[in-house]
Design a protein around this motif. Structure first.
Motif, PDB file in Angstrom:
ATOM      1  N   VAL A   4      10.260   4.623  -9.075  1.00 28.09           N
ATOM      2  CA  VAL A   4       9.273   3.992  -9.954  1.00 28.09           C
ATOM      3  C   VAL A   4       8.335   5.079 -10.475  1.00 28.09           C
ATOM      4  O   VAL A   4       7.877   5.925  -9.708  1.00 28.09           O
ATOM      5  CB  VAL A   4       8.451   2.927  -9.184  1.00 28.09           C
ATOM      6  CG1 VAL A   4       7.314   2.386 -10.026  1.00 28.09           C
ATOM      7  CG2 VAL A   4       9.347   1.803  -8.696  1.00 28.09           C
ATOM      8  N   TRP A  32      -2.958   0.170 -13.786  1.00 27.78           N
ATOM      9  CA  TRP A  32      -1.823   0.782 -13.103  1.00 27.78           C
ATOM     10  C   TRP A  32      -0.567   0.160 -13.667  1.00 27.78           C
ATOM     11  O   TRP A  32      -0.426  -1.070 -13.663  1.00 27.78           O
ATOM     12  CB  TRP A  32      -1.887   0.532 -11.609  1.00 27.78           C
ATOM     13  CG  TRP A  32      -2.963   1.260 -10.878  1.00 27.78           C
ATOM     14  CD1 TRP A  32      -4.053   1.887 -11.389  1.00 27.78           C
ATOM     15  CD2 TRP A  32      -3.048   1.401  -9.464  1.00 27.78           C
ATOM     16  NE1 TRP A  32      -4.820   2.413 -10.382  1.00 27.78           N
ATOM     17  CE2 TRP A  32      -4.217   2.126  -9.178  1.00 27.78           C
ATOM     18  CE3 TRP A  32      -2.256   0.985  -8.409  1.00 27.78           C
ATOM     19  CZ2 TRP A  32      -4.602   2.441  -7.889  1.00 27.78           C
ATOM     20  CZ3 TRP A  32      -2.651   1.298  -7.124  1.00 27.78           C
ATOM     21  CH2 TRP A  32      -3.813   2.032  -6.860  1.00 27.78           C
ATOM     22  N   GLU A  33       0.351   0.981 -14.149  1.00 28.15           N
ATOM     23  CA  GLU A  33       1.618   0.507 -14.691  1.00 28.15           C
ATOM     24  C   GLU A  33       2.756   1.037 -13.826  1.00 28.15           C
ATOM     25  O   GLU A  33       2.690   2.157 -13.326  1.00 28.15           O
ATOM     26  CB  GLU A  33       1.789   1.000 -16.132  1.00 28.15           C
ATOM     27  CG  GLU A  33       0.713   0.481 -17.057  1.00 28.15           C
ATOM     28  CD  GLU A  33       0.778   1.070 -18.459  1.00 28.15           C
ATOM     29  OE1 GLU A  33       1.559   2.032 -18.690  1.00 28.15           O
ATOM     30  OE2 GLU A  33       0.032   0.567 -19.323  1.00 28.15           O
ATOM     31  N   TYR A  34       3.794   0.213 -13.686  1.00 28.82           N
ATOM     32  CA  TYR A  34       4.936   0.537 -12.838  1.00 28.82           C
ATOM     33  C   TYR A  34       6.216   0.407 -13.661  1.00 28.82           C
ATOM     34  O   TYR A  34       6.510  -0.663 -14.173  1.00 28.82           O
ATOM     35  CB  TYR A  34       5.006  -0.425 -11.656  1.00 28.82           C
ATOM     36  CG  TYR A  34       3.773  -0.427 -10.795  1.00 28.82           C
ATOM     37  CD1 TYR A  34       3.737   0.281  -9.605  1.00 28.82           C
ATOM     38  CD2 TYR A  34       2.637  -1.139 -11.166  1.00 28.82           C
ATOM     39  CE1 TYR A  34       2.604   0.274  -8.802  1.00 28.82           C
ATOM     40  CE2 TYR A  34       1.497  -1.142 -10.371  1.00 28.82           C
ATOM     41  CZ  TYR A  34       1.497  -0.435  -9.190  1.00 28.82           C
ATOM     42  OH  TYR A  34       0.374  -0.442  -8.404  1.00 28.82           O
ATOM     43  N   SER A  38       1.185  -0.553  -2.948  1.00 30.98           N
ATOM     44  CA  SER A  38       0.056   0.050  -3.663  1.00 30.98           C
ATOM     45  C   SER A  38      -0.983  -0.982  -4.096  1.00 30.98           C
ATOM     46  O   SER A  38      -2.104  -0.612  -4.423  1.00 30.98           O
ATOM     47  CB  SER A  38       0.544   0.851  -4.873  1.00 30.98           C
ATOM     48  OG  SER A  38       1.130   0.012  -5.839  1.00 30.98           O
ATOM     49  N   VAL A  67       6.942  -0.172  -3.925  1.00 31.47           N
ATOM     50  CA  VAL A  67       5.873   0.568  -4.595  1.00 31.47           C
ATOM     51  C   VAL A  67       4.775  -0.384  -5.052  1.00 31.47           C
ATOM     52  O   VAL A  67       3.593  -0.176  -4.772  1.00 31.47           O
ATOM     53  CB  VAL A  67       6.415   1.396  -5.777  1.00 31.47           C
ATOM     54  CG1 VAL A  67       5.277   2.061  -6.549  1.00 31.47           C
ATOM     55  CG2 VAL A  67       7.410   2.442  -5.282  1.00 31.47           C
ATOM     56  N   PHE A  68       5.168  -1.442  -5.743  1.00 31.29           N
ATOM     57  CA  PHE A  68       4.174  -2.377  -6.271  1.00 31.29           C
ATOM     58  C   PHE A  68       3.409  -3.068  -5.145  1.00 31.29           C
ATOM     59  O   PHE A  68       2.176  -3.105  -5.143  1.00 31.29           O
ATOM     60  CB  PHE A  68       4.835  -3.418  -7.182  1.00 31.29           C
ATOM     61  CG  PHE A  68       3.838  -4.191  -7.991  1.00 31.29           C
ATOM     62  CD1 PHE A  68       3.515  -3.777  -9.268  1.00 31.29           C
ATOM     63  CD2 PHE A  68       3.207  -5.314  -7.479  1.00 31.29           C
ATOM     64  CE1 PHE A  68       2.572  -4.467 -10.025  1.00 31.29           C
ATOM     65  CE2 PHE A  68       2.271  -6.020  -8.215  1.00 31.29           C
ATOM     66  CZ  PHE A  68       1.947  -5.594  -9.492  1.00 31.29           C
ATOM     67  N   LYS A 126       2.045   8.510  -2.980  1.00 31.80           N
ATOM     68  CA  LYS A 126       3.485   8.774  -3.043  1.00 31.80           C
ATOM     69  C   LYS A 126       4.044   9.087  -1.649  1.00 31.80           C
ATOM     70  O   LYS A 126       5.038   8.495  -1.222  1.00 31.80           O
ATOM     71  CB  LYS A 126       3.758   9.943  -3.993  1.00 31.80           C
ATOM     72  CG  LYS A 126       5.200  10.448  -3.996  1.00 31.80           C
ATOM     73  CD  LYS A 126       5.330  11.700  -4.868  1.00 31.80           C
ATOM     74  CE  LYS A 126       6.676  12.371  -4.742  1.00 31.80           C
ATOM     75  NZ  LYS A 126       7.777  11.622  -5.335  1.00 31.80           N
ATOM     76  N   ARG A 128       0.495  10.172 -14.123  1.00 31.32           N
ATOM     77  CA  ARG A 128       1.662   9.451 -13.597  1.00 31.32           C
ATOM     78  C   ARG A 128       2.340  10.270 -12.520  1.00 31.32           C
ATOM     79  O   ARG A 128       2.196  11.495 -12.467  1.00 31.32           O
ATOM     80  CB  ARG A 128       2.630   9.072 -14.711  1.00 31.32           C
ATOM     81  CG  ARG A 128       3.188  10.202 -15.512  1.00 31.32           C
ATOM     82  CD  ARG A 128       4.054   9.762 -16.705  1.00 31.32           C
ATOM     83  NE  ARG A 128       3.495   8.680 -17.488  1.00 31.32           N
ATOM     84  CZ  ARG A 128       2.637   8.817 -18.502  1.00 31.32           C
ATOM     85  NH1 ARG A 128       2.235  10.019 -18.838  1.00 31.32           N
ATOM     86  NH2 ARG A 128       2.179   7.786 -19.157  1.00 31.32           N
ATOM     87  N   MET A 149       4.746   5.510 -11.549  1.00 28.63           N
ATOM     88  CA  MET A 149       3.466   4.818 -11.448  1.00 28.63           C
ATOM     89  C   MET A 149       2.471   5.587 -12.314  1.00 28.63           C
ATOM     90  O   MET A 149       2.290   6.791 -12.147  1.00 28.63           O
ATOM     91  CB  MET A 149       2.985   4.768  -9.997  1.00 28.63           C
ATOM     92  CG  MET A 149       1.710   3.980  -9.823  1.00 28.63           C
ATOM     93  SD  MET A 149       1.267   3.723  -8.077  1.00 28.63           S
ATOM     94  CE  MET A 149       1.040   5.397  -7.513  1.00 28.63           C
ATOM     95  N   THR A 150       1.842   4.876 -13.252  1.00 27.47           N
ATOM     96  CA  THR A 150       0.882   5.479 -14.183  1.00 27.47           C
ATOM     97  C   THR A 150      -0.479   4.859 -13.957  1.00 27.47           C
ATOM     98  O   THR A 150      -0.590   3.630 -13.854  1.00 27.47           O
ATOM     99  CB  THR A 150       1.322   5.240 -15.642  1.00 27.47           C
ATOM    100  OG1 THR A 150       2.629   5.787 -15.822  1.00 27.47           O
ATOM    101  CG2 THR A 150       0.351   5.883 -16.627  1.00 27.47           C
ATOM    102  N   TRP A 151      -1.500   5.701 -13.858  1.00 31.50           N
ATOM    103  CA  TRP A 151      -2.890   5.232 -13.741  1.00 31.50           C
ATOM    104  C   TRP A 151      -3.631   5.650 -14.999  1.00 31.50           C
ATOM    105  O   TRP A 151      -3.680   6.830 -15.338  1.00 31.50           O
ATOM    106  CB  TRP A 151      -3.587   5.844 -12.539  1.00 31.50           C
ATOM    107  CG  TRP A 151      -3.041   5.444 -11.201  1.00 31.50           C
ATOM    108  CD1 TRP A 151      -2.073   4.512 -10.932  1.00 31.50           C
ATOM    109  CD2 TRP A 151      -3.435   5.979  -9.936  1.00 31.50           C
ATOM    110  NE1 TRP A 151      -1.852   4.444  -9.580  1.00 31.50           N
ATOM    111  CE2 TRP A 151      -2.671   5.340  -8.942  1.00 31.50           C
ATOM    112  CE3 TRP A 151      -4.353   6.936  -9.555  1.00 31.50           C
ATOM    113  CZ2 TRP A 151      -2.802   5.618  -7.592  1.00 31.50           C
ATOM    114  CZ3 TRP A 151      -4.488   7.225  -8.205  1.00 31.50           C
ATOM    115  CH2 TRP A 151      -3.725   6.559  -7.237  1.00 31.50           C
TER     116      TRP A 151
END
Length: 151
Positions: free
Chosen positions: A107, A96-98, A22, A18-19, A144, A8, A109-111
């Motif tokens: 935000v 991918w979570e935001y 990306s 961001v969403f 980022k 993250r 951001m998690t991958w």
């Protein structure tokens, strides 16, 4: 044994920027350092089929593969899976979570990557996890910087 990575990063921009940025596959060559080309092959509602091509790097040749991505902005996540070729994996699934923070001024951001390395690949799941963790960190820093610098 399956492989798993979870990384993250905090991006100081609002959720929409961001969403949206990306998840613009066509922008990935500007967001990531590893992609030379990103081509959308098919778009149906929030589902994209696309081809990625990497840069040649050192002794590693350029690679190309097709993936499918499902985008759910309302719930704040996108999922994807590699389609063709699967090698060096038996499967590769990505989420991918935001998460909105600071009154929508940042935000997280998690991958998350879940995979199984193909038995004919020269790397084990553990070696692939190590490679992916290292590369993901590098790519997340690039994403980022690009998103925070985007006007």
């Amino acid at each position: 044994m399956a492989g798993y990575t979870e990384n993250r990063i905090l991006i100081y921009r609002d959720f929409d920027h961001v969403f949206d940025l990306s998840n613009r596959i066509d922008l990935w060559p500007k967001l990531f350092t590893e992609y030379k080309e990103a081509e959308i092959l098919e778009r149906e509602d929030n589902t994209l089929t696309f081809r990625l091509t990497t840069f040649e790097e050192g002794e590693r040749p350029s690679r190309t593969w097709v993936s499918k991505r499902w985008i759910n902005k309302t719930e704040g996540f996108a999922t994807a899976e590699r389609i063709d070729p699967l090698f060096p994996f038996l499967y590769m699934k990505i989420r991918w979570e935001y998460e909105r923070l600071l009154s929508d001024k940042a935000v997280v951001m998690t991958w998350i990557q879940e995979f199984d390395v193909h038995p004919e690949c020269k790397f084990t799941d553990v070696q692939m996890e190590s490679f992916l963790n290292h590369n993901t960190y590098k790519q997340m820093r690039s994403v980022k910087a690009a998103i925070e610098g985007w006007v």
